[in-house]
Design an enzyme around this catalytic site. Structure first.
Site, PDB file in Angstrom:
ATOM      1  N   ARG A 147      60.364  40.054  22.141  1.00 54.17           N
ATOM      2  CA  ARG A 147      60.470  39.134  23.334  1.00 54.17           C
ATOM      3  C   ARG A 147      61.453  39.571  24.193  1.00 54.17           C
ATOM      4  O   ARG A 147      61.254  39.323  25.468  1.00 54.17           O
ATOM      5  CB  ARG A 147      60.634  37.781  22.660  1.00 54.17           C
ATOM      6  CG  ARG A 147      61.939  37.341  21.989  1.00 54.17           C
ATOM      7  CD  ARG A 147      62.133  36.354  20.881  1.00 54.17           C
ATOM      8  NE  ARG A 147      61.405  36.699  19.786  1.00 54.17           N
ATOM      9  CZ  ARG A 147      61.198  35.834  18.876  1.00 54.17           C
ATOM     10  NH1 ARG A 147      61.764  34.713  18.798  1.00 54.17           N
ATOM     11  NH2 ARG A 147      60.380  36.128  17.643  1.00 54.17           N
ATOM     12  N   LYS A 165      64.813  45.626   8.294  1.00 54.47           N
ATOM     13  CA  LYS A 165      63.950  45.125   7.694  1.00 54.47           C
ATOM     14  C   LYS A 165      63.721  45.314   6.328  1.00 54.47           C
ATOM     15  O   LYS A 165      64.478  46.731   6.080  1.00 54.47           O
ATOM     16  CB  LYS A 165      62.366  45.511   8.518  1.00 54.47           C
ATOM     17  CG  LYS A 165      62.032  44.984   9.748  1.00 54.47           C
ATOM     18  CD  LYS A 165      60.751  45.154  10.240  1.00 54.47           C
ATOM     19  CE  LYS A 165      60.089  44.698  11.307  1.00 54.47           C
ATOM     20  NZ  LYS A 165      60.227  43.166  11.275  1.00 54.47           N
TER      21      LYS A 165
HETATM   22  N1  BES Z   1      57.259  43.586  14.967  1.00 53.91           N
HETATM   23  C1  BES Z   1      57.551  42.261  14.496  1.00 53.91           C
HETATM   24  C2  BES Z   1      56.650  41.458  14.065  1.00 53.91           C
HETATM   25  C3  BES Z   1      55.427  41.787  12.911  1.00 53.91           C
HETATM   26  C4  BES Z   1      55.491  41.793  11.677  1.00 53.91           C
HETATM   27  C5  BES Z   1      54.197  42.785  13.550  1.00 53.91           C
HETATM   28  C6  BES Z   1      54.453  42.107  10.885  1.00 53.91           C
HETATM   29  C7  BES Z   1      53.382  43.054  12.770  1.00 53.91           C
HETATM   30  C8  BES Z   1      53.505  42.806  11.391  1.00 53.91           C
HETATM   31  C9  BES Z   1      58.889  41.555  15.136  1.00 53.91           C
HETATM   32  O1  BES Z   1      59.501  42.396  15.976  1.00 53.91           O
HETATM   33  C10 BES Z   1      59.533  40.969  14.218  1.00 53.91           C
HETATM   34  O2  BES Z   1      60.276  41.540  13.531  1.00 53.91           O
HETATM   35  N2  BES Z   1      59.584  39.598  14.105  1.00 53.91           N
HETATM   36  C11 BES Z   1      60.306  38.892  13.258  1.00 53.91           C
HETATM   37  C12 BES Z   1      60.990  37.915  14.330  1.00 53.91           C
HETATM   38  C13 BES Z   1      61.798  37.073  13.381  1.00 53.91           C
HETATM   39  C14 BES Z   1      63.348  37.956  13.176  1.00 53.91           C
HETATM   40  C15 BES Z   1      62.422  35.500  14.181  1.00 53.91           C
HETATM   41  C16 BES Z   1      59.545  38.262  12.593  1.00 53.91           C
HETATM   42  O3  BES Z   1      58.278  37.891  12.608  1.00 53.91           O
HETATM   43  O4  BES Z   1      59.968  38.332  11.127  1.00 53.91           O
HETATM   44 MN    MN Z   2      61.116  43.304  14.859  1.00 47.41          MN
END
Ligand code: BES
Ligand code: MN
Ligand code: ZN
Length: 498
Positions: free
Chosen positions: A349, A275
């Site tokens: 997931r 990230k």
């Molecule tokens: N934990 C994150 C989602 C999230 C984002 C929770 C902001 C709380 C605040 C999740 O694991 C994630 O990183 N999701 C990605 C998925 C993508 C790679 C398809 C996302 O939402 O960017």
């Molecule tokens: Mn994630």
């Protein structure tokens, strides 16, 4: 903060809270006090143009007849509309008013004008509940009190009303729900250098004091169970992944069990699909789903609910490392289905896939609900007010939405559709862990559904609501424990033996 209930006896000093209804109407006690004060309260209301909207407040210091007392007059709005939720907001307003004063105790003359339609003991209990919820503060790592935000932490609230014993009894159940909410908030607020999967499992063990059966699976046991989707997420972390199973058996006569499943990523760096730095610290709350499941188990056990509920949480840390999972890796989940990991940041997931499969296989629950801070996409869709709800059974979903309404946790029904499902098919494996650019929260839900084996299921994407950047009614900013009150309400409404 201690909360107690007693028969009405007007104190002569300290803070005294009185309620004012729309149109500036003081409660009966308020009117009596105002007579002693020679009308000082009514004059103050008038001079301040007090509208008595819910949550409005003014302070009156040392009026004649009460020269050592401070009165806080709190607006409670339209007297015909009293209900539990509004009462909780009144409680929050009281805490707000008290935090800016220096006093540590207050007496609340808990009588609302014309509340004859609603049981005043129920209102008092809910005002106390709202106050209790709003008074939460996470100060574990504050070694000094800053003078700038010098909020006093109130030590004691005394509610005075007729039939205090009944109010106390009603508050007792509510205070157990607040215990669960506060427990979840503590867990979610904890920094991830402390909050490892093992630390979380240790916190779950505390529930055994309440009669919850707590089992902890480590990596060896999960390997045996072939939970490879979950294990893949944790393989880049030096902190061992854990799975905790919490069973509450409150109804021995029934076999009907509700399964609650929680995403417990104790920190989500994204893994090799790292990230961006900006805002990454927010990923301490990526275990919010697990926090809410644990909090709910705490609530229902605390109030001795006559229901059978099993909570399963997957606790893993998603880190980049020489041993971490790579984009392009293919893992075989416990269900036997294979997953191509396109993006290691779509890890929640993968964790839930094995938990859902495990829970339905082992416990054969009548229904399962999973909670997860699953996608940024749900925040794009719904912002920070509503959580997204997906379900395989409309009627079941509506029950959850209704329970949420009761406790002011808002849920918005999102669609599932075979057309979305197709979008996660993979040429190299049974599926891939991300879909195309659009509808990311939906394709994530479709992914989960493939592991539910057709049993009634709902998924709550709580990414937008697990944490709040501002104070909202009964919720102080920070961790919200979103889901604890909804699930507790759902269990009360549909799973408990009455
Ligand atoms: N934990 C994150 C989602 C999230 C984002 C929770 C902001 C709380 C605040 C999740 O694991 C994630 O990183 N999701 C990605 C998925 C993508 C790679 C398809 C996302 O939402 O960017
Ligand atoms: Mn994630
Ligand atoms: Zn995540």
């Amino acid at each position: 903060m201690r909360i107690s209930f007693g028969a009405p006896k007007i104190p002569t000093r300290g803070i005294i809270v009185l309620f004012v209804s729309k149109g500036g109407k003081l409660s009966q006690v308020g009117q009596n006090i105002d007579q002693t004060c020679k009308g000082a309260l009514k004059r103050s209301l008038k001079v301040a143009n007090f509208e008595a909207k819910l949550g409005d407040k003014i302070t009156v210091f040392a009026p004649s007849g009460y020269t050592n007392a401070t009165f806080i007059l709190v607006g409670v709005g339209e007297s015909k509309q009293y209900n539990e939720l509004r009462a909780q907001k009144v409680g929050a307003a009281i805490i707000e008013a008290l935090q800016s004063s220096k006093e540590l105790t207050a007496v609340i003359m808990s009588e609302i004008q014309n509340s004859s339609l609603v049981d005043n003991t129920l209102l008092a209990a809910n005002i106390a509940f709202g106050a209790r919820l709003r008074s939460y503060a996470y100060e574990k790592y504050k070694t000094k009190k800053e003078s700038s935000d010098q909020k006093s932490s109130i030590k004691k609230l005394t509610f005075m009303l007729d039939r205090p014993n009944i109010a106390r009894k009603k508050f007792e159940g509510l205070s157990k729900i607040a215990d669960g909410v506060d427990f979840a908030r503590d867990l979610v607020s904890e920094p991830s250098n402390i909050k490892t999967p093992k630390w979380m499992a240790q916190q779950c063990r505390k529930l055994s004091r309440l009669g919850v059966k707590v089992e902890v699976l480590g990596e060896t046991q999960m390997k045996k169970l072939q939970m490879n989707a979950l294990l893949g997420v944790g393989q880049g972390s030096v902190n061992e992944s854990q799975c905790v199973i919490m069973s509450w058996n409150g109804n021995k006569e029934s076999k009907k069990t509700l399964g609650l499943i929680g995403k417990g990523v104790t920190f989500d760096t994204g893994g090799i699909s790292l990230k961006p730095a900006n805002g990454m610290e927010e990923m301490i709350w990526d275990m919010g789903g697990a926090g809410s499941v644990i909090g709910t188990m705490c609530s229902i056990a605390g109030r001795n609910a006559k229901a059978n509920v099993v909570g399963v949480v997957g606790l893993v840390e998603n880190m980049p490392d020489g041993n971490a999972q790579r984009p392009g890796d293919i893992v075989k989940s416990m269900s036997g289905q294979t997953i191509e990991v396109i993006n290691t940041d779509a890890e929640g997931r993968l964790v839930l896939a094995d938990l859902l499969w495990y829970a339905q296989k082992r416990f054969k629950p009548a229904a399962m609900i999973d909670l997860a801070t699953l996608t940024g996409a749900i925040m794009v869709a719904l912002g920070r007010e509503y959580a997204g709800l997906y379900t395989s059974n409309e009627a079941f979903g509506q029950k959850i939405i209704a329970a949420g309404k009761c406790v002011n946790e808002k849920l918005w029904h999102m669609p599932l559709d075979p057309e979305y499902d197709k979008q996660i098919n993979s040429p190299r494996a049974d599926m891939k862990n991300i879909g195309p650019r659009w509808g990311g929260s939906i394709t994530a839900a479709q992914f989960l559904q493939r592991f539910t084996n057709g049993i009634d299921w709902a998924h709550l994407d709580i990414a937008g609501v697990a944490w709040s950047d501002k104070n909202k009614d009964t919720m102080e900013k920070g961790a919200t424990a979103f889901g604890v009150r909804t699930l507790d309400q759902l269990i009360q409404d549909h799973y408990e033996l009455k």
